[in-house]
Write a protein that holds these residues in place. Structure first.
Motif, PDB file in Angstrom:
ATOM      1  N   PHE A  72       0.834  -1.206   0.000  1.00  0.00           N
ATOM      2  CA  PHE A  72       0.000   0.000   0.000  1.00  0.00           C
ATOM      3  C   PHE A  72       0.867   1.253   0.000  1.00  0.00           C
ATOM      4  O   PHE A  72       0.646   2.198  -0.768  1.00  0.00           O
ATOM      5  CB  PHE A  72      -0.926  -0.010   1.207  1.00  0.00           C
ATOM      6  CG  PHE A  72      -1.630   1.297   1.451  1.00  0.00           C
ATOM      7  CD1 PHE A  72      -2.705   1.677   0.677  1.00  0.00           C
ATOM      8  CD2 PHE A  72      -1.175   2.166   2.449  1.00  0.00           C
ATOM      9  CE1 PHE A  72      -3.334   2.889   0.895  1.00  0.00           C
ATOM     10  CE2 PHE A  72      -1.798   3.370   2.664  1.00  0.00           C
ATOM     11  CZ  PHE A  72      -2.880   3.734   1.890  1.00  0.00           C
ATOM     12  N   TYR A  73       1.893   1.289   0.850  1.00  0.00           N
ATOM     13  CA  TYR A  73       2.765   2.446   0.906  1.00  0.00           C
ATOM     14  C   TYR A  73       3.602   2.594  -0.355  1.00  0.00           C
ATOM     15  O   TYR A  73       3.907   3.713  -0.797  1.00  0.00           O
ATOM     16  CB  TYR A  73       3.672   2.356   2.136  1.00  0.00           C
ATOM     17  CG  TYR A  73       3.071   3.027   3.343  1.00  0.00           C
ATOM     18  CD1 TYR A  73       2.307   2.284   4.248  1.00  0.00           C
ATOM     19  CD2 TYR A  73       3.253   4.387   3.578  1.00  0.00           C
ATOM     20  CE1 TYR A  73       1.730   2.897   5.356  1.00  0.00           C
ATOM     21  CE2 TYR A  73       2.684   4.993   4.684  1.00  0.00           C
ATOM     22  CZ  TYR A  73       1.922   4.250   5.574  1.00  0.00           C
ATOM     23  OH  TYR A  73       1.360   4.861   6.650  1.00  0.00           O
ATOM     24  N   LEU A  74       3.980   1.469  -0.949  1.00  0.00           N
ATOM     25  CA  LEU A  74       4.733   1.529  -2.194  1.00  0.00           C
ATOM     26  C   LEU A  74       3.891   2.140  -3.311  1.00  0.00           C
ATOM     27  O   LEU A  74       4.350   3.011  -4.063  1.00  0.00           O
ATOM     28  CB  LEU A  74       5.200   0.132  -2.586  1.00  0.00           C
ATOM     29  CG  LEU A  74       5.988   0.030  -3.901  1.00  0.00           C
ATOM     30  CD1 LEU A  74       7.267   0.855  -3.803  1.00  0.00           C
ATOM     31  CD2 LEU A  74       6.301  -1.425  -4.230  1.00  0.00           C
ATOM     32  N   ILE A  75       2.639   1.695  -3.402  1.00  0.00           N
ATOM     33  CA  ILE A  75       1.737   2.246  -4.426  1.00  0.00           C
ATOM     34  C   ILE A  75       1.483   3.728  -4.168  1.00  0.00           C
ATOM     35  O   ILE A  75       1.470   4.553  -5.095  1.00  0.00           O
ATOM     36  CB  ILE A  75       0.418   1.450  -4.445  1.00  0.00           C
ATOM     37  CG1 ILE A  75       0.674   0.012  -4.911  1.00  0.00           C
ATOM     38  CG2 ILE A  75      -0.606   2.135  -5.343  1.00  0.00           C
ATOM     39  CD1 ILE A  75      -0.539  -0.880  -4.836  1.00  0.00           C
ATOM     40  N   ALA A  76       1.311   4.081  -2.893  1.00  0.00           N
ATOM     41  CA  ALA A  76       1.086   5.484  -2.557  1.00  0.00           C
ATOM     42  C   ALA A  76       2.299   6.329  -2.915  1.00  0.00           C
ATOM     43  O   ALA A  76       2.174   7.451  -3.444  1.00  0.00           O
ATOM     44  CB  ALA A  76       0.758   5.616  -1.076  1.00  0.00           C
ATOM     45  N   GLY A  77       3.497   5.821  -2.649  1.00  0.00           N
ATOM     46  CA  GLY A  77       4.707   6.571  -2.974  1.00  0.00           C
ATOM     47  C   GLY A  77       4.879   6.777  -4.467  1.00  0.00           C
ATOM     48  O   GLY A  77       5.209   7.875  -4.927  1.00  0.00           O
ATOM     49  N   CYS A 130       2.311   9.307  -5.661  1.00  0.00           N
ATOM     50  CA  CYS A 130       2.701  10.683  -5.344  1.00  0.00           C
ATOM     51  C   CYS A 130       3.795  11.179  -6.275  1.00  0.00           C
ATOM     52  O   CYS A 130       3.785  12.332  -6.718  1.00  0.00           O
ATOM     53  CB  CYS A 130       3.168  10.770  -3.889  1.00  0.00           C
ATOM     54  SG  CYS A 130       1.848  10.562  -2.668  1.00  0.00           S
ATOM     55  N   THR A 131       4.742  10.297  -6.591  1.00  0.00           N
ATOM     56  CA  THR A 131       5.822  10.678  -7.501  1.00  0.00           C
ATOM     57  C   THR A 131       5.278  11.021  -8.887  1.00  0.00           C
ATOM     58  O   THR A 131       5.639  12.044  -9.482  1.00  0.00           O
ATOM     59  CB  THR A 131       6.845   9.539  -7.612  1.00  0.00           C
ATOM     60  OG1 THR A 131       7.342   9.210  -6.311  1.00  0.00           O
ATOM     61  CG2 THR A 131       8.006   9.940  -8.510  1.00  0.00           C
ATOM     62  N   LEU A 132       4.434  10.147  -9.395  1.00  0.00           N
ATOM     63  CA  LEU A 132       3.857  10.406 -10.715  1.00  0.00           C
ATOM     64  C   LEU A 132       3.006  11.674 -10.706  1.00  0.00           C
ATOM     65  O   LEU A 132       3.004  12.432 -11.683  1.00  0.00           O
ATOM     66  CB  LEU A 132       3.020   9.198 -11.148  1.00  0.00           C
ATOM     67  CG  LEU A 132       3.798   7.904 -11.406  1.00  0.00           C
ATOM     68  CD1 LEU A 132       2.825   6.772 -11.746  1.00  0.00           C
ATOM     69  CD2 LEU A 132       4.804   8.090 -12.535  1.00  0.00           C
ATOM     70  N   PHE A 133       2.287  11.901  -9.609  1.00  0.00           N
ATOM     71  CA  PHE A 133       1.461  13.106  -9.516  1.00  0.00           C
ATOM     72  C   PHE A 133       2.339  14.358  -9.528  1.00  0.00           C
ATOM     73  O   PHE A 133       2.018  15.349 -10.194  1.00  0.00           O
ATOM     74  CB  PHE A 133       0.619  13.050  -8.243  1.00  0.00           C
ATOM     75  CG  PHE A 133      -0.249  14.258  -8.046  1.00  0.00           C
ATOM     76  CD1 PHE A 133      -1.397  14.437  -8.803  1.00  0.00           C
ATOM     77  CD2 PHE A 133       0.095  15.232  -7.116  1.00  0.00           C
ATOM     78  CE1 PHE A 133      -2.195  15.555  -8.632  1.00  0.00           C
ATOM     79  CE2 PHE A 133      -0.695  16.347  -6.937  1.00  0.00           C
ATOM     80  CZ  PHE A 133      -1.839  16.513  -7.694  1.00  0.00           C
ATOM     81  N   CYS A 134       3.454  14.331  -8.790  1.00  0.00           N
ATOM     82  CA  CYS A 134       4.359  15.478  -8.768  1.00  0.00           C
ATOM     83  C   CYS A 134       4.951  15.735 -10.150  1.00  0.00           C
ATOM     84  O   CYS A 134       5.063  16.884 -10.599  1.00  0.00           O
ATOM     85  CB  CYS A 134       5.474  15.239  -7.751  1.00  0.00           C
ATOM     86  SG  CYS A 134       4.914  15.219  -6.029  1.00  0.00           S
TER      87      CYS A 134
END
Length: 256
Positions: free
Chosen positions: A53-58, A61-65
């Motif tokens: 879950f945290y890996l997907i969230a990270g 977030c990277t792709l969003f930035c």
């Protein structure tokens, strides 16, 4: 002029994104490590799910930035004036469509009212009135849009030119229109408008009147007050007429 973006700026931005992603991952893994040390009997599947879950969230977030940075970079190079012009054109087109819907309702009712006023006062107005309301639109209905207001244009065929000045003819027509609307109202239309300052305005106003001598046509435009824009226009007209009268009297006094 948009700020020039160098390769150094792009590299620095990407490194900043990678740094924050690693920092996010560190803060995600650290509490998991502490939790495992305190409770070594925790099921492995639960820990895998938590880390996934945290890996997907990270990654998200990277792709969003990266996406936001790309949009901001592209936005700097876009011609903002062209975008504003396009938006204004779209708004004008939508406003034009709304006005056309209102015109289809107001124009024929104004035509009926004007024909009735002219018929009732045909002995007082030196204007040739036909047998039906179509005499007011011999070449079809027409309107103009200026100063954020709609003006309904009507025509009359003149066999001969009127003997009185056009300015006096306009005042006579306005007088009979106001007399009829104030005493009896207008069928299926409001005869007065109350603005935000609680001032009452007669809705039917003769704005302009002129003669096409070559084609023997009398044109006059009617403003039907339905908004504050129309009120602002009428205030401007009244101020202009007052200034014109004041200038006339000043010139007259100087000559005397």
């Amino acid at each position: 002029m948009p700020k020039k973006i160098t390769q150094y700026d792009n590299t620095k931005t990407l490194l900043r994104i990678v740094f924050y992603t690693c920092l996010f991952t560190l803060f995600a893994v650290f509490p998991v490590q502490v939790y495992i040390q305190q409770k070594p009997d925790t099921p492995l599947d639960l820990l895998k799910t938590f880390l996934l879950f945290y890996l997907i969230a990270g990654v998200g977030c990277t792709l969003f930035c990266i996406f936001i940075k790309l949009i901001s970079t592209v936005w700097r190079w876009i011609d903002h004036d062209a975008i504003q012009t396009l938006i204004r054109i779209l708004i004008l087109r939508f406003s034009s469509w709304l006005r056309s819907r209102n015109i289809k309702v107001i124009y024929p009712r104004l035509q009926d009212f004007l024909f009735y006023v002219l018929t009732q006062n045909k002995n007082l107005l030196p204007l040739p009135i036909g047998n039906d309301k179509s005499c007011l639109t011999p070449f079809g209905s027409n309107h103009v849009y200026r100063n954020d207001c709609i003006f309904y244009r009507f025509q009359l065929i003149l066999p001969e030119m009127p003997e009185i000045p056009i300015s006096q003819l306009r005042k006579l027509l306005q007088h009979y229109i106001l007399s009829e609307s104030r005493n009896y109202g207008i069928s299926n239309l409001y005869s007065f408008y109350i603005d935000v300052s609680q001032n009452t305005w007669d809705t039917v106003q003769v704005d302009r009147m002129w003669i096409d001598e070559e084609n023997h046509l009398l044109f006059f435009e009617i403003l039907y007050i339905t908004s504050e824009k129309s009120v602002e226009y009428m205030v401007h007209v009244m101020q202009r007429e007052q200034a014109s009268q004041s200038a006339f009297y000043e010139v007259y006094d100087d000559e005397v």
